[in-house]
Design an enzyme around this catalytic site. Sequence first.
Site, mmCIF file in Angstrom:
data_model
loop_
_atom_site.group_PDB
_atom_site.id
_atom_site.type_symbol
_atom_site.label_atom_id
_atom_site.label_comp_id
_atom_site.label_asym_id
_atom_site.label_seq_id
_atom_site.Cartn_x
_atom_site.Cartn_y
_atom_site.Cartn_z
ATOM 1 N N CYS A 62 -7.880 -17.737 -11.705
ATOM 2 C CA CYS A 62 -7.530 -17.706 -10.290
ATOM 3 C C CYS A 62 -7.663 -16.277 -9.772
ATOM 4 O O CYS A 62 -6.965 -15.367 -10.235
ATOM 5 C CB CYS A 62 -6.105 -18.224 -10.096
ATOM 6 S SG CYS A 62 -5.545 -18.173 -8.378
ATOM 7 N N CYS A 65 -4.325 -14.895 -8.216
ATOM 8 C CA CYS A 65 -3.327 -14.524 -9.230
ATOM 9 C C CYS A 65 -3.728 -13.241 -9.943
ATOM 10 O O CYS A 65 -2.879 -12.420 -10.305
ATOM 11 C CB CYS A 65 -3.153 -15.645 -10.249
ATOM 12 S SG CYS A 65 -2.365 -17.142 -9.602
ATOM 13 N N CYS A 93 -5.661 -21.600 -8.517
ATOM 14 C CA CYS A 93 -4.748 -22.443 -9.293
ATOM 15 C C CYS A 93 -4.450 -23.723 -8.521
ATOM 16 O O CYS A 93 -4.489 -23.766 -7.292
ATOM 17 C CB CYS A 93 -3.465 -21.688 -9.617
ATOM 18 S SG CYS A 93 -2.724 -20.820 -8.229
ATOM 19 N N HIS A 105 -6.482 -22.360 -0.051
ATOM 20 C CA HIS A 105 -7.874 -22.083 0.313
ATOM 21 C C HIS A 105 -8.452 -23.222 1.147
ATOM 22 O O HIS A 105 -9.181 -22.992 2.121
ATOM 23 C CB HIS A 105 -8.703 -21.880 -0.958
ATOM 24 C CG HIS A 105 -10.173 -21.760 -0.713
ATOM 25 N ND1 HIS A 105 -10.758 -20.607 -0.218
ATOM 26 C CD2 HIS A 105 -11.197 -22.654 -0.891
ATOM 27 C CE1 HIS A 105 -12.063 -20.790 -0.104
ATOM 28 N NE2 HIS A 105 -12.357 -22.030 -0.505
ATOM 29 N N CYS A 199 -11.607 -32.887 -27.080
ATOM 30 C CA CYS A 199 -10.424 -32.044 -26.908
ATOM 31 C C CYS A 199 -9.295 -32.499 -27.822
ATOM 32 O O CYS A 199 -8.471 -31.685 -28.255
ATOM 33 C CB CYS A 199 -9.975 -32.044 -25.449
ATOM 34 S SG CYS A 199 -9.552 -33.680 -24.789
ATOM 35 N N HIS A 746 -6.333 -34.969 -20.966
ATOM 36 C CA HIS A 746 -6.876 -33.793 -21.644
ATOM 37 C C HIS A 746 -5.846 -33.269 -22.628
ATOM 38 O O HIS A 746 -4.660 -33.177 -22.313
ATOM 39 C CB HIS A 746 -7.239 -32.715 -20.615
ATOM 40 C CG HIS A 746 -7.894 -31.507 -21.218
ATOM 41 N ND1 HIS A 746 -9.047 -31.583 -21.956
ATOM 42 C CD2 HIS A 746 -7.544 -30.190 -21.198
ATOM 43 C CE1 HIS A 746 -9.399 -30.366 -22.352
ATOM 44 N NE2 HIS A 746 -8.494 -29.514 -21.910
#
Length: 814
Positions: A62, A65, A93, A105, A199, A746
């Site tokens: 980000c 951040c 984020c 945003h 994953c 995930h």
Amino acid sequence: MRVKDPTKALPEKAKRSKRPTVPHDEDSSDDIAVGLTCQHVSHAISVNHVKRAIAENLWSVCSECLKERRFYDGQLVLTSDIWLCLKCGFQGCGKNSESQHSLKHFKSSRTEPHCIIINLSTWIIWCYECDEKLSTHCNKKVLAQIVDFLQKHASKTQTSAFSRIMKLCEEKCETDEIQKGGKCRNLSVRGITNLGNTCFFNAVMQNLAQTYTLTDLMNEIKESSTKLKIFPSSDSQLDPLVVELSRPGPLTSALFLFLHSMKETEKGPLSPKVLFNQLCQKAPRFKDFQQQDSQELLHYLLDAVRTEETKRIQASILKAFNNPTTKTADDETRKKVKAYGKEGVKMNFIDRIFIGELTSTVMCEECANISTVKDPFIDISLPIIEERVSKPLLWGRMNKYRSLRETDHDRYSGNVTIENIHQPRAAKKHSSSKDKSQLIHDRKCIRKLSSGETVTYQKNENLEMNGDSLMFASLMNSESRLNESPTDDSEKEASHSESNVDADSEPSESESASKQTGLFRSSSGSGVQPDGPLYPLSAGKLLYTKETDSGDKEMAEAISELRLSSTVTGDQDFDRENQPLNISNNLCFLEGKHLRSYSPQNAFQTLSQSYITTSKECSIQSCLYQFTSMELLMGNNKLLCENCTKNKQKYQEETSFAEKKVEGVYTNARKQLLISAVPAVLILHLKRFHQAGLSLRKVNRHVDFPLMLDLAPFCSATCKNASVGDKVLYGLYGIVEHSGSMREGHYTAYVKVRTPSRKLSEHNTKKKNVPGLKAADNESAGQWVHVSDTYLQVVPESRALSAQAYLLFYERVL
């Protein structure tokens, strides 16, 4: 007049906006397989702007951040939930984070829409305007093209991005350490490339890479011609035997190479292709690169590695005796092979690290006789207690059990639950016929326990063996048959093993011949995994079989079966020969002894005082408390007490001349599961995936887990490697987290980089008590790292403790 084709009457826009209606699961946000056709794709995606932006900025970080440079406990705070705007390439984020920079945003006033974003970890595409998830299959090609570009870019730039992030951390760290006079430590964590929906595999391997005891023990056996010294039991009166091990199996070698490569952090992300391909040869179900369950993957991996190691030890013992056969071996050779094999198979590194033991104690309420069953486990599956308002019971049902609970309250301490009373009607209604038959079989197994029996763990009848395994079993069988009676044979052939494959699931290729069971199953719990077949296992389910008093037969059990289960298939180096084996061909992993000397007051005693739960508590301790709480076997679950039946039969024979056989006597009984042997590494599995009737759901409730766990309140007083009054402390070092829903999610990992415990390492590798192990090491706190495939991020301890844990890895520190 020309008439239009009715199929072309609808405008094109109406066709695109039409989408099927699919019912949503209460815990799933991704039930619509076809996705949404979004009208904003044409105006909210710019490939050129995205390419320019990601070339100038850090990947998967980000930017806002990063500008703020916020630190917590001396570490840079950066979220891993990063979303990229497909219009301008802005990375922010997510809305679940504290700052929500991606959402801010989107809300900024602009002439063109910036509403379509993509998650850089899960690759989920979202439209803020439609408030829906998008699919690349139902939209314009530009969406699929930009996703493909971003995925390729991610694998190339991950390393450089992480190194730049770490420099920011090191700048802050160096400043703090200069003030404190200390040094900054390098983090020995390496990312793992996602091969395609792997994953679940990467998260488990990150935790195994931080299991320092595993790497230490694998270093002992990595080379060929390794010497192994086997100490037989004192009863055998045999000298120690030194054998020479052959080369490790292909999967074991691949695992060692992988763990060794994980230490080379300066080389960037590691591809697990070699190890994963070897695992797929053993378990073809993972070949399709579909989403799988991490716990199931862990079981398959450890099971397959253990099988290779036990075969390796078995072959070395036979070689030491010049490879005898059933024709050439005399009685003395058979006895020696059994004696050395009994202890030799226990020396594989999987058993020495991960295997513990559960003891199920059943006590008859009428005659107070006690029976025990010892069951090895690779992990403990804990149900998560949900906050639900239970329906009030009828007074008749309340009064039915009130008297027994009140009268026994003062006699026995601890939580007492009545088994199989509050089952949901939906679960009963929709249960399959196989589940019902399995339940009936389990109840019969429980009822067959009596005080005069010693019961041990029985495994699958269909076992895959190579030539050495068959020769080994033949030697064991030929010796055992000399001491067996026809009655014993009939009893053993009547025993049946359990299959963990659900009737609705489709076994893969070689798995269809012999279904999964074996040592490495969960000690309890529904093995329901997202995106895969269902493996329901009831809590505390144990397998029982009678054992005679023959010492030779007990030795035969300990050595005959060196092939754990048929889950390890597809290995072309071994002969596929499945035979139905009787009890003498089954592995008795841990010596199960019937506790004849127990009094009713001491039968359910623990190492320390029982854990006291608080109201609405949802923690690992409360889950363990529920798991080890006492159950009342009554109603349809009454115990078939053979001791009471025997007494009744004896009384009838004394008072009557009739020789009529007495029917079995069913009595109320108490049952409790306690840990009777603690492993060096404890793995706890939280059962988040459930089957409720015909639907699947995920339990998203947060479970608190401590950094230091005391297992003593949940261990029996006869725990093999602990003493009454002592603490059994475990330190947390790894977490597997599952985010998302049942059908799409995930897996990520939280691992603790720490100084290896010297005392624990010596204790585990030398297999003996080390002076000073009674006191926990005064180690440094270590550093937590969040790993999502190739993405690594240093996080504070509080962040790790707030994870939605699925698997927890603890190592013993005291």
